[in-house]
Motif scaffolding. Structure first.
Motif, PDB file in Angstrom:
ATOM      1  N   LEU A 126       0.822  -1.205   0.000  1.00  0.00           N
ATOM      2  CA  LEU A 126       0.000   0.000   0.000  1.00  0.00           C
ATOM      3  C   LEU A 126       0.856   1.255   0.000  1.00  0.00           C
ATOM      4  N   CYS A 127       1.957   1.227   0.775  1.00  0.00           N
ATOM      5  CA  CYS A 127       2.847   2.390   0.782  1.00  0.00           C
ATOM      6  C   CYS A 127       3.523   2.574  -0.572  1.00  0.00           C
ATOM      7  N   ILE A 182     -10.554  -5.217  -3.561  1.00  0.00           N
ATOM      8  CA  ILE A 182      -9.601  -5.590  -2.512  1.00  0.00           C
ATOM      9  C   ILE A 182      -9.399  -4.431  -1.547  1.00  0.00           C
ATOM     10  N   LEU A 183      -9.255  -3.220  -2.077  1.00  0.00           N
ATOM     11  CA  LEU A 183      -9.073  -2.052  -1.210  1.00  0.00           C
ATOM     12  C   LEU A 183     -10.292  -1.821  -0.337  1.00  0.00           C
ATOM     13  N   VAL A 184     -11.469  -2.030  -0.894  1.00  0.00           N
ATOM     14  CA  VAL A 184     -12.688  -1.890  -0.085  1.00  0.00           C
ATOM     15  C   VAL A 184     -12.731  -2.943   0.997  1.00  0.00           C
ATOM     16  N   ASN A 185     -12.298  -4.163   0.675  1.00  0.00           N
ATOM     17  CA  ASN A 185     -12.314  -5.245   1.653  1.00  0.00           C
ATOM     18  C   ASN A 185     -11.342  -4.986   2.789  1.00  0.00           C
ATOM     19  N   LEU A 186     -10.244  -4.275   2.501  1.00  0.00           N
ATOM     20  CA  LEU A 186      -9.264  -3.964   3.537  1.00  0.00           C
ATOM     21  C   LEU A 186      -9.810  -2.997   4.581  1.00  0.00           C
ATOM     22  N   ASP A 223      -5.301  -0.132  11.907  1.00  0.00           N
ATOM     23  CA  ASP A 223      -5.567   1.220  11.432  1.00  0.00           C
ATOM     24  C   ASP A 223      -4.592   1.647  10.343  1.00  0.00           C
ATOM     25  N   GLU A 224      -3.357   1.122  10.352  1.00  0.00           N
ATOM     26  CA  GLU A 224      -2.389   1.518   9.335  1.00  0.00           C
ATOM     27  C   GLU A 224      -2.817   0.995   7.961  1.00  0.00           C
ATOM     28  N   ILE A 225      -3.248  -0.254   7.919  1.00  0.00           N
ATOM     29  CA  ILE A 225      -3.725  -0.798   6.641  1.00  0.00           C
ATOM     30  C   ILE A 225      -4.983  -0.089   6.204  1.00  0.00           C
ATOM     31  N   LYS A 226      -5.864   0.192   7.145  1.00  0.00           N
ATOM     32  CA  LYS A 226      -7.097   0.887   6.805  1.00  0.00           C
ATOM     33  C   LYS A 226      -6.796   2.281   6.257  1.00  0.00           C
ATOM     34  N   MET A 227      -5.819   2.960   6.871  1.00  0.00           N
ATOM     35  CA  MET A 227      -5.461   4.299   6.407  1.00  0.00           C
ATOM     36  C   MET A 227      -4.812   4.246   5.021  1.00  0.00           C
ATOM     37  N   ASN A 283      -9.446   7.477  15.225  1.00  0.00           N
ATOM     38  CA  ASN A 283      -8.322   8.133  14.569  1.00  0.00           C
ATOM     39  C   ASN A 283      -8.858   9.223  13.651  1.00  0.00           C
ATOM     40  N   TRP A 284      -8.515  10.461  13.935  1.00  0.00           N
ATOM     41  CA  TRP A 284      -9.100  11.563  13.173  1.00  0.00           C
ATOM     42  C   TRP A 284      -8.618  11.571  11.720  1.00  0.00           C
TER      43      TRP A 284
END
Length: 1202
Positions: free
Chosen positions: A612-613, A637-641, A647-651, A687-688
């Motif tokens: 992702l990075c 896939i991104l929606v499923n994540l 939170d890092e993967i979600k962000m 997480n804002w």
């Protein structure tokens, strides 16, 4: 609110409200009723109950102190609260106090506790007592987000609410004739009461009784509606029940009601069921695996007739009889688990919202690896290669029996003459466990679960949490993943293969399958990218046949609101380019993003985060990257994540989604794969940064109606409104952007209104950050199209702040502010505030410096509305706004011209502005606009010409450009307003034009066209055509022509009975009417004025006076003298004088009693009225004297001849 509450509510074994969707809906209806009672019926909300409501509450004195004007409403002392309002006995209507002595069982904070007299916890429990609905409103306001929980505590402690409110005699209110009996009893009590306060109290009490009965009927209808919907159990109903129960599933017995509950099978058929194909005809929908804390694991079968404990969930099993099934899944679980029965529904055991995309932590503790899931993953990775219909048996190690295998069909066309392959012959290797056999018979289709966008391809969290055996354990870093990838590539390399095949690891089997797919028999497959029937079928040919770029919609601009037509055009262009025959080689960005998506599919947590990075470094908005996401399922896939706990993967997923949602295709894919609920859940994160990114992504997704509908359904508008109060600037900006996107549509505007968003927007208008002001002002200008938002704008004091934005250096902000003022300036208060706060000079400056059509339209619209104020016209004259408006004539679109001509028409009321328009050359373009077909534009142009015609030089210029002929041709229009405007514009032109009579006669059929307008049903047309006939009658030849066209009889008909279309019939005594064109009330005096003038001027020809008398036009004119308008009385006196010059008309006038009103008119200060009234009385008197003195006959004859 009587018997229906008991009938609709669901209670558990202890007598308390159960946690169910039906009870939740009931509590929401009760909260809504209390709010509406206080807003719509303030008198009834203060009625004192017969008995107070009393229950233990979670509220404290600080909650009431936070309410607005709490000092005026409550007396707060030592943690106790009492209201200022008193009952008849002098007690407060609302009391909150500590419980000093409590015995028995009470529902405190949602849990059952038993207290004794010496319990140390008593000092922490508060009791509330309430006597009025007004007090209930204060309680709900203090509860904030826990209103339903507070009502639940109240209903559990007060099981007969109607008895407490109205008394024991009203228990059966609304049943039989008890309502009538209640009315009669209240009337008897009212008759016995002598003092006024008691009578008023009884009236309020009876009205409250009627309101409660209405609420009871409404609840009953909702109950019947719910019963009709739930007739048989459906897969959707099972999903909803399971979602509620999953909130109480967790690992700890002291913090959860169940260890785990989930579907036994992850495969879902096209009809939504999960049971095997053999059990579906028996009514089975699915099977649920339950792991209780106090027993062994068991399975529950979900049948269309009910739920049951499945002793044999195999395909050969049989469901029990329907009488042995249970209709409620929760009741069945309570029978099987005592711990679940005691703890379900209590807040301490609630785990929060359950997310189906994340595996429960209890599954991580298993020791073995289920071979079924990796097999499905491998199957889906090869789906693009396997283009034939196969029967895939998911049995990796041949451990399953024949009855436990799951048949899965790929909905693709079969490949002809495909030989049978074993598991070891294919590219998947001996450990894939996938057996491929030819099967032409259709089988159940593999479907994707609505909560799993990818068809069982595991998420990152699932792959990371799967237990691995020591033999199969792989390192969790990206380097190890790359090493395995290189090994697989080396095994697949063959001599003569192109460089693309080496880089991507294309195997010989894949090349063989693609060569088979290049045959004409499967050329029309929807997943192919090659030209139908062409090429050798090699990988290299397919890569060359890829499209070079995919057209996207314009970049997301905060100042533009996307339309549905643009979305549809983008989708059509996307599909056309993908299917075109002209392709080019794909750039390296495509393959880079494809490789990163492949790493994410591997399921390794660290590899996903690094991918992702790395993906963020690409130009994600480029066509090649977006095409890579589309081809490889990257969006799903991104929606499923978004469902993972990290939170890092979600962000990381949110940041990529935020960039790629500039494409309309991406927005549609996110909506179709149920990604909006996951994005909405991210808005509730702590997480804002996640909150701000998710809100901005939702703002970009909400570019079409379906997405905005889902946002409204999931309550996103209220979440965006709460974000406006956040301390972080990024969160506020994201919330404002979301509201701006959602403000399109009537239903969304209603949701914004009910969320009380405008008060927060008004506070943000004082900000100096342009990035925040743009979406805030954009939301305001979208909503102010409705009158209720215009009222809020005035009450919140937004107009001065919007006027300040006129001087901003940001053109987009200026455009939005001007558009907001344009929509709200229909009210005179807004126009006055714009003038008083100095908004007109900046508007004129903006018009002179405007460069885009959007700004020109907004500024001209604001100026048009402000010109309705007479004082604003003088200010705009000094600002030289007239010159800027004239320069826009004939150069802009019709929307801009509509505002420009309307503003010029209002500015032309001033003499100096008329001169400015004439000298600036504005008359020629205005006359040319008369040849157009836009009816709204024609109305404004005719108004402008009418006001310009007040100046003689302007009339000469209009006549020179043949404007009078154009105006006369507009009388043939089908629009009544256009004809009315043309008639008004012709009147001053006819007065000031030389040889106007000859010019009118030169128009072929012109006079006949005017006379036919007297048959119109429009009040404005009738009034204006009478005015024009009065001008035409000034020429004797024209008067003769219209007399031949029977104008006298038609004018007489208007005096007798004036028919106002199909809307209303009125007589001369009627004072006002509603116009069908504008909906405003118009006085009849306008028609009376012009009709009287037309009659007076038509009397000067031949026998017209006599004809008016024969047609009965004399007597109705007498009633016009009662008008309050002096001009009407003047025209009427002139017409009566002309009619009185005929002897028969004098007799008619004398019979109608006109002498006394005329004598009063002779005392008027208006000399014209005095003279005509006196002459009319003189003619009547001469006729009366002629009957007595024969020598006066000769004098009377002379008067008649004269």
């Amino acid at each position: 609110m009587g018997s229906t509450v008991s009938a609709r509510a669901e209670y558990n074994e202890d007598g308390y409200l159960d946690y169910s969707p039906r009870n939740q809906a009931l509590l929401e209806d009760m909260a809504k009723f209390v709010q509406e009672m206080n807003e719509k019926n303030p008198r009834e909300s203060t009625v004192i109950f017969d008995r107070n409501f009393q229950w233990c509450t979670s509220l404290r004195a600080d909650d009431f102190a936070k309410l607005p004007k709490s000092e005026d409403l409550f007396v707060i002392q030592d943690g106790n609260v009492s209201s200022v309002a008193k009952t008849r006995s002098g007690d407060p209507c609302l009391v909150l106090s500590k419980v000093e002595k409590l015995t028995g069982t009470y529902n405190v904070h949602g849990f059952l506790k038993r207290f004794g007299e010496d319990d140390n916890e008593l000092g922490q429990i508060f009791e509330i007592r309430c006597w009025t609905f007004e007090g209930f409103k204060h309680i709900l306001d203090a509860s904030a987000t826990h209103k339903e929980a507070e009502i639940k505590l109240c209903l559990e402690a007060n099981t007969e609410p109607l008895t407490s409110i109205m008394g024991p005699g009203h228990v059966n209110m609304g049943v039989g004739t008890s309502m009538l009996d209640t009315h009669e009893r209240l009337l008897r009590e009212r008759a016995r009461s002598s003092n006024d306060p008691a009578v008023e109290e009884l009236d309020n009490k009876f009205r409250l009784c009627l309101l409660l009965n209405t609420m009871d009927v409404k609840l009953l209808k909702n109950t019947v509606h719910d019963m009709r919907k739930i007739t048989r159990i459906t897969p959707e109903l099972v999903d909803r029940e399971l979602e509620v129960i999953r909130m109480y599933a967790g690992t700890g017995q002291s913090t959860s009601s169940l260890a785990d509950i989930s579907y036994s099978s992850e495969l879902m058929f096209a009809n939504g069921t999960r049971a095997s194909i053999r059990r579906q005809p028996k009514g089975d929908l699915c099977f649920i695996t339950v792991k209780p804390h106090d027993g062994a694991e068991f399975s529950i079968g979900c049948n269309s007739a009910g739920y049951y404990v499945a002793k044999d969930p195999s395909p050969n099993g049989e469901p029990p009889p329907e009488e042995d099934m249970v209709q409620d899944l929760r009741k069945l679980l309570k029978k099987q688990s005592a711990h679940f029965s005691q703890t379900f529904g209590k807040e301490d055991y609630k785990q929060g919202k359950y997310n189906d995309t994340v595996l429960d932590r209890s599954r991580m503790k298993q020791t073995g690896v289920d071979g079924k899931l990796p097999s499905i993953r491998k199957l889906m990775m090869h789906r693009l290669m396997m283009k034939t219909v196969h029967n895939i048996e998911l049995d990796p190690d041949n451990k399953l029996g024949p009855d436990q295998r799951v048949d899965v069909k790929l909905d693709l066309p079969p490949t002809p003459a495909e030989p049978e392959k074993s598991a070891t012959d294919g590219p998947t290797g001996p450990r894939s466990g996938v057996k491929i056999t030819k099967e032409p018979t259709p089988e159940p289709i593999l479907r994707v679960d609505s909560r799993r966008p990818i068809a069982r391809e595991l998420t990152v969290a699932e792959r990371a949490r799967l237990p691995r055996s020591p033999q199969a354990k792989v390192s969790a870093n990206i380097d190890t993943t790359l090493q395995h990838e290189r090994r697989r590539k080396k095994k697949r390399e063959e001599p003569g293969q192109d460089i693309f095949g080496k880089d991507m690891g294309i195997s010989k089997f894949q090349l063989h399958m693609e060569h088979a797919m290049s045959s004409p028999s499967v050329a029309g497959d929807r997943d192919d990218r090659h030209v139908a029937g062409g090429g050798t079928g090699s990988r290299n040919s397919r890569l060359r046949n890829r499209p070079a770029s995919v057209p996207l919609d314009p970049d997301y601009a905060t100042g533009d609101s996307s339309s549905e037509e643009e979305e549809e055009n983008d989708d059509k262009k996307f599909s056309q380019v993908v299917g075109t025959d002209t392709f080019a080689e794909l750039p390296t960005d495509y393959w880079g993003v494809t490789k990163l998506i492949k790493y994410i599919k591997g399921g390794n947590m660290n590899a996903t985060l690094i991918s992702l990075c790395s993906m963020a470094d690409y130009r994600l908005n480029s066509d090649s990257c977006l095409l890579a996401f589309k081809d490889n399922g990257g969006i799903e896939i991104l929606v499923n994540l978004l469902g993972v706990d990290d939170d890092e993967i979600k962000m990381g997923s949110l940041r990529i989604l935020k960039e790629i949602t500039r494409s309309s295709h991406t927005r549609h894919v996110i909506t179709d794969c149920k990604g909006i609920p996951l994005l909405v859940s991210c808005v509730d994160n702590f997480n804002w940064e996640i909150v701000a990114t998710a809100a901005e992504t939702l703002a970009r997704v909400a570019a079409f109606a379906n997405a905005r509908k889902q946002l409204r359904h999931y309550g996103t508008i209220r979440k965006f409104t709460r974000m406006l109060e956040h301390e972080k600037f990024e969160v506020k900006k994201a919330g404002a952007l979301g509201l701006w996107r959602c403000s399109v549509g009537t239903k969304n505007k209603s949701a914004i209104y009910h969320a009380k968003t405008f008060s927060h927007l008004g506070k943000l208008l004082t900000s100096t950050q342009e990035e925040l002001l743009i979406p805030v002002v954009g939301t305001i200008q979208e909503c102010t199209v409705q009158p209720r938002f215009q009222l809020l704008m005035r009450s919140e004091g937004m107009v001065p702040e919007l006027v300040k934005l006129f001087s901003s250096t940001n053109q987009e902000l200026q455009d939005l502010a001007a558009n907001a003022v344009f929509k709200a300036a229909e009210h005179e208060d807004v126009r006055r505030q714009v003038r008083e706060y100095g908004g007109l000079p900046p508007l004129s400056k903006m018009l002179a410096e405007a460069k885009t059509p959007a700004i020109v339209q907004s500024v001209t619209g604001a100026l048009y509305q402000c010109c309705h104020d007479r004082e604003s016209v003088n200010v705009l004259r000094d600002c030289k706004a007239t010159d800027y408006l004239v320069a826009l004539l004939g150069k802009e679109s019709e929307d801009v011209l509509l505002n420009v001509t309307g503003a010029l028409g209002l500015l032309a009321q001033d003499a100096d502005n008329r001169t400015t328009i004439r000298k600036a050359g504005g008359i020629l373009p205005l006359v040319r606009l008369l040849t157009g077909t836009n009816e709204r534009l024609l109305i404004n142009v005719t108004m402008a010409i009418q006001n310009l015609a007040a100046d003689l030089e302007c009339v000469q210029a209009i006549d020179k450009q043949d404007g009078i002929r154009y105006l006369w041709s507009l009388l043939k229009s089908s629009n009544e307003s256009v004809k009315s405007g043309a008639l008004l514009a012709l009147c001053p032109c006819m007065e000031k034009t030389k040889e106007a009579g000859e010019m009118v006669r030169s128009f072929v059929g012109g006079l006949e066209l005017v006379i036919n307008l007297l048959k119109s049903t429009s009040l404005n047309v009738l009034s204006n055509v009478c005015a024009l006939i009065g001008r035409i009658a000034m020429d004797e030849e024209n008067l003769a022509v219209i007399t031949d066209h029977n104008v006298v009889a038609m004018l007489s008909d208007l005096t007798n009975t004036m028919v106002y279309g199909e809307y209303e019939q009125f007589y001369p005594f009627t004072s006002a009417l509603r116009s069908p064109e504008t909906g405003a009330y118009l006085t009849v005096d306008g028609l009376r004025l012009h009709l009287a003038e037309a009659i007076a001027r038509c009397c000067n020809y031949s026998r017209n006076r006599e004809t008016f008398g024969e047609c009965g036009a004399v007597a109705p004119l007498v009633s016009y003298l009662t008008s309050h308008d002096e001009h009407v009385r003047q025209a009427t006196c002139r017409a009566l004088y002309q009619l009185s010059r005929h002897a028969a008309n004098c007799i008619t006038l004398h019979k109608t009693g006109v002498v006394k009103p005329l004598i009063r008119m002779m005392a008027s200060r208006n000399e014209v009225i005095q003279e005509n009234a006196a002459c009319c009385v003189r003619n009547i008197r001469l006729l009366a004297l002629a009957n007595e003195r024969p020598d006066l006959v000769q004098s009377l004859a002379k008067v008649t001849v004269r």
